[in-house]
Design a protein around this motif. Structure first.
Motif, mmCIF file in Angstrom:
data_model
loop_
_atom_site.group_PDB
_atom_site.id
_atom_site.type_symbol
_atom_site.label_atom_id
_atom_site.label_comp_id
_atom_site.label_asym_id
_atom_site.label_seq_id
_atom_site.Cartn_x
_atom_site.Cartn_y
_atom_site.Cartn_z
ATOM 1 N N ARG A 1 -3.542 3.791 -3.511
ATOM 2 C CA ARG A 1 -3.952 3.430 -2.166
ATOM 3 C C ARG A 1 -2.763 3.514 -1.216
ATOM 4 O O ARG A 1 -1.623 3.233 -1.600
ATOM 5 N N LEU B 1 4.799 3.094 5.697
ATOM 6 C CA LEU B 1 3.695 3.391 4.783
ATOM 7 C C LEU B 1 4.237 3.510 3.361
ATOM 8 O O LEU B 1 5.339 4.012 3.152
ATOM 9 N N GLN C 1 -0.203 0.023 4.703
ATOM 10 C CA GLN C 1 0.594 -0.120 5.909
ATOM 11 C C GLN C 1 1.492 -1.331 5.719
ATOM 12 O O GLN C 1 1.036 -2.479 5.713
ATOM 13 N N GLU D 1 -6.138 0.032 3.370
ATOM 14 C CA GLU D 1 -7.001 0.789 4.276
ATOM 15 C C GLU D 1 -8.299 0.060 4.603
ATOM 16 O O GLU D 1 -8.910 0.315 5.639
ATOM 17 N N ASP D 2 -8.721 -0.864 3.735
ATOM 18 C CA ASP D 2 -9.945 -1.625 4.011
ATOM 19 C C ASP D 2 -9.671 -2.903 4.808
ATOM 20 O O ASP D 2 -10.566 -3.718 5.027
#
Length: 321
Positions: free
Chosen positions: A28, A89, A31, A69-70
């Protein structure tokens, strides 16, 4: 993305721009919000740590906090090489992520995870520590040692003995739960006398963040003064005072000292994650005190070579810090 880059093992990181990473199948993209400057991160980046992969042109950082990301806020450990945590990242195996409690900030989680886990895992997994015992923390004046004092109390230690060289930091440890402090700066005979007195009263576990001469003194004093046939679990965690010691063989033959290590690969990752979850739950309840200094990642070169100590340096992706 902006990132810290190690161009060659042992070099100071250079801050600049790199291409955004792509997550391989099963991983995954995260951030990153915060990443602590830890001894293990610096040691791995130099190529000297036993778990270091070596090489060049990689982003340092063994752990950090961020957003998946979720949208979930997580703490992550062991990002996929060469994408360390000191970048905007990173790429992470989802099995290496732990959701953060809502009332634990990203900076706090990044600051306490590695140092707090080091003592929590050492006590629970390696020493099989039982509440009511006595813990001696060798090298308690740094962030990890100071947290070890607090963790030992949190896990039910009846008494905690703290050693160190920084007199001011030693004095503060009483407010964190240390019942007895002992300077490592005193003459060898005086230190030996103080250590023997503590071991006569009973010490169940030693958490050692220093190794080197102080470890030799502790082991010899324990062998000579501890009650006969009563186990002492000596857990080696760090080596701030040097990688080697001279250990007289009678120390082990004449005592019930058990020498163990605690670090990466000594405990399965799922149990390390369980320890970190428990640590975060205690932090959410306000049970730990850790001085933290948040620093913008663009200043990584300025802070990288500073001696480790208090406060804990945490790099953040926010350039306004």
């Amino acid at each position: 993305m902006n990132a810290a880059m190690i161009e060659q093992a042992g070099a100071t990181p250079v801050y600049g721009q790199l291409a955004d990473p792509r997550a391989a199948e099963g991983c995954r993209l995260i951030q990153v919000t915060a990443a602590a400057l830890s001894h293990v991160t610096k040691s791995r980046a130099s190529g000297q740590h036993y778990s270091a992969a070596g090489g060049q042109n990689f982003v340092p950082g063994i752990d950090g906090t961020g957003v998946l990301e979720d949208g979930r806020r997580v703490y992550f450990l062991l990002p996929e090489s060469p994408h360390g945590s000191m970048a905007e990242l990173s790429v992470v195996d989802p099995a290496h992520c732990i959701e953060l409690p809502g009332n634990v900030s990203d900076i706090t989680a990044a600051a306490i995870a590695i140092p707090g886990m080091s003592s929590w895992v050492a006590l629970k997994e390696r020493a099989r520590f039982a509440a009511g015992g006595t813990v001696l923390v060798n090298g308690a004046t740094g962030v990890s040692g100071g947290l070890a004092v607090q963790v030992a109390k949190r896990l039910g230690a009846r008494s905690v003995i703290a050693t160190g060289r920084n007199a001011e930091a030693l004095a503060r440890l009483a407010s964190l739960g240390a019942d007895l402090t002992m300077s490592l700066n005193q003459e060898a005979d005086a230190l030996d006398k103080a250590l023997k007195a503590s071991f006569r009263n009973g010490v169940d576990v030693v958490l050692d963040y220093l190794w080197g001469p102080s470890a030799e003194a502790i082991l010899v004093a324990a062998a000579k003064a501890a009650p006969e046939a009563v186990p002492i679990r000596y857990i080696q965690i760090g080596s701030a005072s040097g990688p080697d010691i001279t250990l007289p063989s009678p120390v082990l033959r004449s005592s019930s000292i058990e020498l163990l290590g605690s670090g990466i690969n000594s405990v399965p990752l799922p149990r390390i994650k369980d320890a970190i979850r428990d640590l975060f739950a205690s932090a959410a309840a306000g049970e730990f005190e850790v001085p933290v200094q948040a620093v913008a990642l663009q200043r990584v070169g300025e802070f990288w070579d500073r001696p480790e100590g208090c406060p804990r340096i945490v790099f953040t992706m926010d350039r306004q810090v």
